[in-house]
Design an enzyme around this catalytic site. Structure first.
Site, PDB file in Angstrom:
ATOM      1  N   GLY B  40      60.639 -36.716 -24.142  1.00  0.00           N
ATOM      2  CA  GLY B  40      60.675 -35.405 -24.783  1.00  0.00           C
ATOM      3  C   GLY B  40      59.267 -34.911 -25.070  1.00  0.00           C
ATOM      4  O   GLY B  40      58.406 -35.668 -25.545  1.00  0.00           O
ATOM      5  N   LEU B  43      58.039 -30.145 -29.810  1.00  0.00           N
ATOM      6  CA  LEU B  43      57.038 -30.281 -30.864  1.00  0.00           C
ATOM      7  C   LEU B  43      56.869 -31.734 -31.263  1.00  0.00           C
ATOM      8  O   LEU B  43      55.746 -32.219 -31.422  1.00  0.00           O
ATOM      9  CB  LEU B  43      57.438 -29.447 -32.075  1.00  0.00           C
ATOM     10  CG  LEU B  43      57.304 -27.947 -31.863  1.00  0.00           C
ATOM     11  CD1 LEU B  43      57.688 -27.206 -33.132  1.00  0.00           C
ATOM     12  CD2 LEU B  43      55.880 -27.580 -31.459  1.00  0.00           C
ATOM     13  N   SER B 284      66.637 -13.518 -35.178  1.00  0.00           N
ATOM     14  CA  SER B 284      65.993 -14.254 -36.261  1.00  0.00           C
ATOM     15  C   SER B 284      66.550 -13.908 -37.638  1.00  0.00           C
ATOM     16  O   SER B 284      66.868 -12.768 -37.945  1.00  0.00           O
ATOM     17  CB  SER B 284      64.494 -13.989 -36.264  1.00  0.00           C
ATOM     18  OG  SER B 284      63.942 -14.477 -37.457  1.00  0.00           O
ATOM     19  N   ARG B 330      72.165 -20.188 -44.819  1.00  0.00           N
ATOM     20  CA  ARG B 330      72.863 -20.010 -43.550  1.00  0.00           C
ATOM     21  C   ARG B 330      74.331 -20.378 -43.594  1.00  0.00           C
ATOM     22  O   ARG B 330      75.179 -19.664 -43.083  1.00  0.00           O
ATOM     23  CB  ARG B 330      72.183 -20.874 -42.501  1.00  0.00           C
ATOM     24  CG  ARG B 330      70.822 -20.376 -42.188  1.00  0.00           C
ATOM     25  CD  ARG B 330      70.112 -21.268 -41.212  1.00  0.00           C
ATOM     26  NE  ARG B 330      68.848 -20.631 -40.873  1.00  0.00           N
ATOM     27  CZ  ARG B 330      67.945 -21.150 -40.055  1.00  0.00           C
ATOM     28  NH1 ARG B 330      68.159 -22.336 -39.515  1.00  0.00           N
ATOM     29  NH2 ARG B 330      66.849 -20.499 -39.791  1.00  0.00           N
ATOM     30  N   HIS B 401      73.505 -23.766 -33.825  1.00  0.00           N
ATOM     31  CA  HIS B 401      72.079 -23.529 -33.725  1.00  0.00           C
ATOM     32  C   HIS B 401      71.247 -24.800 -33.814  1.00  0.00           C
ATOM     33  O   HIS B 401      70.245 -24.961 -33.147  1.00  0.00           O
ATOM     34  CB  HIS B 401      71.712 -22.603 -34.879  1.00  0.00           C
ATOM     35  CG  HIS B 401      70.266 -22.300 -34.982  1.00  0.00           C
ATOM     36  ND1 HIS B 401      69.585 -21.696 -33.963  1.00  0.00           N
ATOM     37  CD2 HIS B 401      69.369 -22.502 -35.966  1.00  0.00           C
ATOM     38  CE1 HIS B 401      68.317 -21.551 -34.325  1.00  0.00           C
ATOM     39  NE2 HIS B 401      68.162 -22.047 -35.519  1.00  0.00           N
ATOM     40  N   GLU B 425      64.282 -33.279 -34.008  1.00  0.00           N
ATOM     41  CA  GLU B 425      65.697 -32.969 -34.219  1.00  0.00           C
ATOM     42  C   GLU B 425      66.603 -34.139 -33.816  1.00  0.00           C
ATOM     43  O   GLU B 425      67.735 -34.247 -34.275  1.00  0.00           O
ATOM     44  CB  GLU B 425      66.070 -31.701 -33.428  1.00  0.00           C
ATOM     45  CG  GLU B 425      67.419 -31.143 -33.815  1.00  0.00           C
ATOM     46  CD  GLU B 425      67.747 -29.798 -33.164  1.00  0.00           C
ATOM     47  OE1 GLU B 425      66.812 -29.081 -32.741  1.00  0.00           O
ATOM     48  OE2 GLU B 425      68.937 -29.462 -33.091  1.00  0.00           O
TER      49      GLU B 425
END
Ligand SMILES: Cc1cc2nc3c(=O)[nH]c(=O)nc-3n(C[C@H](O)[C@H](O)[C@H](O)COP(=O)(O)OP(=O)(O)OC[C@H]3O[C@@H](n4cnc5c(N)ncnc54)[C@H](O)[C@@H]3O)c2cc1C
Ligand code: SF4
Ligand code: FES
Lengths: 250, 637
Positions: B40, B43, B284, B330, B401, B425
């Site tokens: 991977g 980030l 967003s 959220r 998401h 993640e």
């Protein structure tokens, strides 16, 4: 609507390729172009044929994976748009379209619409970075940067590395891509120490791997999905001349 | 199995410092004797590869895209949090820590979250030094915004492309290490299995996605930085290639999977428009700062939104949550939208949409300011839907998401398998049952730049370089398994496409393990997923050959893993009979219909151990202890 496609099919780099005709029926105007190809591919698999290979990932116009030409135009007819963000409402019933991979010596075709763009990585490895070891950075607000510089650096940094500029250029030059990276860093104070070395080395590697020279056709700017300006090429040329004259070297 | 989180002793704010001192170091001359595999280049992976390369380790970095720069992190829009307190509005490390623990509905480890808040400030310094063009004020200093309901402005952003700019920063640091000869990148190379030798992760089996060639890579440690599993739902805001394969393969080799049912549904995405839909697009969260959410008061009202008078609109978030209004977290916003649509108030052709209206803000601030703030998002919306959000409200609906669950890791980011580290993640560590906006980018970079360089050193110092033979039985066994699986997939030659199975699985888990879950639905899913999986293995049609560029085969392998993983996700949701964060069990709600936690019985991490496909996995519990924040029912009234 009904769309007629002529798709470039080529099983591998070594094999030769040809256009293959297909028709996709019941295309909804809300579909994206790639969703239309998904529908075609489902059809092909069920018919026992090989689906059309094309690169894609984010489908949001940001990763730079997708890209092929539609009737000779990189990323298709809509300005400032990657092919994944292009929607079928831009086409009409009965349209006949020709889909081809990027054509450039430095981007060999791998299969169908997929090309090898690793040359772009080599250009960045040649100097498209600021050398700063993890943990060695000063406080982020210790160097104020005017909003104008920061904004123009951003305009250059918006490049997604898709390769459309190379595909559109009659010389298959990668100057728009290279200048965007060099300008992003060169417009910021942090990028100054390595500015001249970076410029020289990126341009040299670009030429070494077989990208052509820029002769100001500006076709790159016209197809760039991020609307990167050719002014950055002029800037890179100026920096390159200065660097060749020994500026910055000790 | 005993899960030891290895949380260091001492007061919260000193744990990381003390631990850094206590950890062993690898002698600089010895670092070049170690080989590390990083799967991977998002980030987490790119920042780890660059930082470890700088330290002198030999790195191999893998990604399935054609370039490391295209990892899914590139798509993040909104921003990255850091407790810099540049706005002097009362932010502190403790506040960021507190907000994250509370936002996660008290299902994350305090010590990990505190460390995350601590290193957040270094991330911004690092990124700016690399040339990341964050937003600035006219005075030349960095700008911030408030995001996702935070009451301080701690979010740094780069227009609507923060993920892109951060990833390009990490990618450039990676490129520098490639130039220095410390990192070798393997693009278009997919990891298909983990090699475990004597209980320790020692390598991976990969497939070259251009030639189809299988290969084994061996190392002293393996880092999985392979992102989340949101695509189990088929439709999500994730990139098309995002998958669970790497972590699932590791799970099948013994790594325990934590909290798989903790998934995040983002409230503001463009609604589905048809069966051909291939993915969903996020709008967003920052839009909620100036947009007002409403539905018509009359169910099934088909009038054009501009023709519905103010008095006939229900601004349901403002009504139900007067103090947070449109800025509730959220999970709360998503459930409220679902409720409105389930009750028949939804809008748009499918009736699964609600309005996000900028009319009032445009009137108040002028179209130019709105264009300056959200121009690129409005443009994207217009492109996708053909509707102009300056003239009529946007239609939005929640979509999958982010996934808070992931492989279990200890404080050092090591899984229960020795030598297997999991970052970004892909691990479960910091966001509990709900992630706050702008915190995933922070965590990915914290793990890669500032945590792993220390913790891996401690592990390696205790495990001197020791090569594994390329023909070790474990290596051969893993290679054989991968080869046989590809052959099997290609040989089925059934009647359904891979996508048709993926879509069916997606609907199944979305209906039963999506925004709201209940016992009957989950049990039904647990019966139907294995049936679907059986049908897949009998009736899927995968085109092409193994030894070539074959996107059908790539997809088939990923979907086969999702078909196993989906079952675990539903099982986890079934056993957790409380509601918390993104996990809403209909049986556990307050009188007002809000999520009701059960701290008495569920204040733990669920870590699942694989027992065989179709066999019930074993549940291990890591109890969560809260010393510094007190558990309260979240309230955004
Ligand atoms: C649309 C969108 C917007 C977002 N906006 C924000 C935001 O504003 N702020 C925020 O904090 N977070 C945001 N997030 C979340 C955040 O972007 C991600 O959680 C984060 O970027 C994940 O980073 P990562 O490094 O863990 O993984 P990723 O970036 O997903 O990278 C995964 C890497 O693993 C590789 N890989 C995966 N599987 C394999 C395999 N089997 N073999 C080989 N390689 C493999 C991939 O090639 C890739 O390089 C957003 C997410 C989405 C979807
Ligand atoms: S300059 Fe434009 S066309 Fe060229 S790679 Fe970058 S985004 Fe693509
Ligand atoms: S698929 Fe990512 S830019 Fe088109």
């Amino acid at each position: 609507m009904k769309i007629k496609l002529n798709v470039w099919r080529q099983p591998s780099s070594e094999a030769s390729g040809r256009f293959e005709p297909h028709t996709v029926e019941n295309v909804s105007q809300h579909m994206s172009f790639l969703e239309m190809l998904d529908v075609l591919n489902e059809q092909l698999v069920l018919e026992g044929k090989d689906p059309v290979a094309f690169d894609h990932d984010c489908r949001e116009g940001i990763c730079g994976s997708c890209g092929f030409t539609i009737n000779g135009i990189a990323h298709g007819p809509e300005a400032g748009t990657t092919v994944c963000q292009l929607h079928m409402r831009k086409f009409k019933d009965g349209d006949e379209l020709w889909l081809e991979p990027w054509r450039a010596a430095a981007f060999p075709v791998l299969r169908d619409l997929i090309v090898d763009r690793t040359g772009f990585d080599s250009i960045v490895e040649a100097g498209g970075y600021i050398s700063v070891r993890t943990g060695s950075a000063p406080d982020a607000n210790s160097i104020p940067i005017s909003k104008e510089s920061s904004d123009s650096a951003f305009d250059a940094a918006a490049c997604i590395g898709c390769g459309a500029c190379v595909a559109a250029c009659p010389n298959a030059s990668a100057m728009l891509f290279t200048s965007a990276k060099a300008s992003h860093l060169g417009l910021l104070p942090q990028g100054q120490p390595e500015r001249w070395r970076r410029t020289q080395s990126m341009v040299e590697v670009m030429e070494e791997i077989g990208f052509g020279h820029c002769t100001n056709h500006r076709e790159c700017e016209a197809v760039c999905p991020k609307e990167i300006s050719v002014d950055f090429i002029a800037r890179l040329n100026r920096d390159y001349i200065q660097a060749s004259l020994g500026r910055g070297s000790k | 199995m005993e899960l030891n989180a290895k949380i260091p002793e001492g007061p919260l704010e000193q744990k990381w410092d003390r631990h850094r001192f206590d950890m062993r170091l690898v002698n600089p001359a010895n670092k070049r004797k170690y080989q590390i595999i990083i799967v991977g280049t998002g980030l987490a992976g790119a920042s780890a590869a660059a930082s470890l390369g700088e330290l002198g380790y030999n790195i191999k970095a893998f990604c399935y895209q054609d370039s490391a720069r295209r990892a899914h992190s590139i798509a993040a829009q909104g921003g990255i949090n850091a407790a810099k307190n540049y706005q002097n509005d009362g932010d502190t490390i403790f506040r960021l820590f507190y907000d994250t623990v509370k936002g996660g509905d008290y299902r994350a480890r305090e010590a990990n979250v505190y460390r995350l808040a601590q290193v957040s400030v270094d991330i911004i310094d690092q990124c700016v030094a690399q040339g990341v063009p964050f937003a600035r004020e006219y005075g030349g200093l960095l700008g911030n915004r408030s995001f996702g309901g935070a009451q301080v402005s701690r979010t740094f952003y780069a227009r609507g492309q923060t993920g892109q700019q951060l990833l390009l920063g990490a990618y450039s640091a990676l490129a520098a290490q490639v130039a220095a000869g410390k990192v070798k990148v393997y693009p278009r190379t997919e990891m298909l299995d983990l090699i475990v030798v004597d209980g320790r992760a020692r390598g991976i089996v990969t497939r070259d996605m251009v030639t189809g060639k299988l290969e084994s890579h061996l190392a002293d440690a393996v880092l999985l930085c392979t992102g989340g599993y949101g695509n189990v739902f088929y439709l999500s805001t994730n990139a098309k290639g995002c998958n669970v394969t790497a972590t699932w393969r590791a799970h099948k080799r013994g790594a325990v999977f934590a909290n798989p049912c903790f998934t995040q549904i983002h409230p503001t995405c463009i609604p589905v428009s048809g069966d051909y839909q291939s993915k969903l697009t996020l709008m967003s969260e920052s839009l909620r700062n100036d947009g007002r959410i409403w539905v018509p008061k009359k169910p099934g009202d088909a009038r054009h939104p501009n023709d519905i008078p103010e008095s006939e609109r229900d601004y349901y978030l403002e009504r139900r949550y007067p103090s947070f209004g449109n800025l509730v977290p959220r999970d709360v916003a998503s459930r409220a939208a679902k409720k409105a649509c389930d009750e028949g108030y939804g809008v748009g052709e499918s009736r699964y949409g609600v309005y996000l209206d900028f009319g009032a803000s445009i009137q108040r601030l002028g179209e130019a300011s709105i264009r300056e703030r959200y121009g690129n998002l409005f443009h994207m919306y217009d492109k996708i839907t053909g509707e102009n959000p300056y003239r009529q409200p946007m239609r939005i609906y929640p979509a999958v998401h982010y996934t808070m669950g992931g492989l279990w890791v200890d404080y050092n980011l090591m899984s229960n398998l020795d030598g297997l580290f999991v970052l970004g993640e892909a691990n479960f560590s910091d966001h509990g049952a709900n992630r706050l906006g702008a915190s995933a980018l922070m965590q990915g970079l914290a793990d890669g730049y500032f945590v792993i360089p220390y913790t891996i050193g401690d592990f390696l110092a205790k495990h001197p370089p020791s090569p594994v033979a390329a023909d070790h039985p474990s290596v051969k066994d893993a290679e054989r398994g991968v080869r046989e699986r590809s052959e099997k997939l290609l040989a089925i030659d059934g009647k359904r496409t891979v996508d048709s199975f993926h879509r069916e699985l997606g609907i199944l888990v979305w209906d039963n393990c999506g925004m709201a879950r209940n016992e009957a639905g989950l049990k039904d899913a647990l019966k139907r997923i294995p049936e679907l999986r059986d049908e897949f293995w009998k009736n899927v049609r995968v085109a092409g050959a193994a030894e070539s560029l074959n996107q059908s085969l790539e997809k088939a392998g990923r979907v086969a893993d999702f078909l196993e993983f989906g079952e675990l996700m539903c099982r986890d949701a079934l056993t957790r009979t409380e509601s918390c964060g993104g996990h809403f069990r209909e049986e556990s709600q307050t009188e007002e219909g809000e999520a009701k936690r059960d701290d008495e019985n569920f204040c733990f991490v669920s870590a699942w151990e694989f027992q065989g496909v179709g066999k019930e996995p074993a549940l291990h519990k890591e109890p969560l202890e809260f010393e510094y924040v007190s558990l309260t029912q979240r309230s955004y009234k």
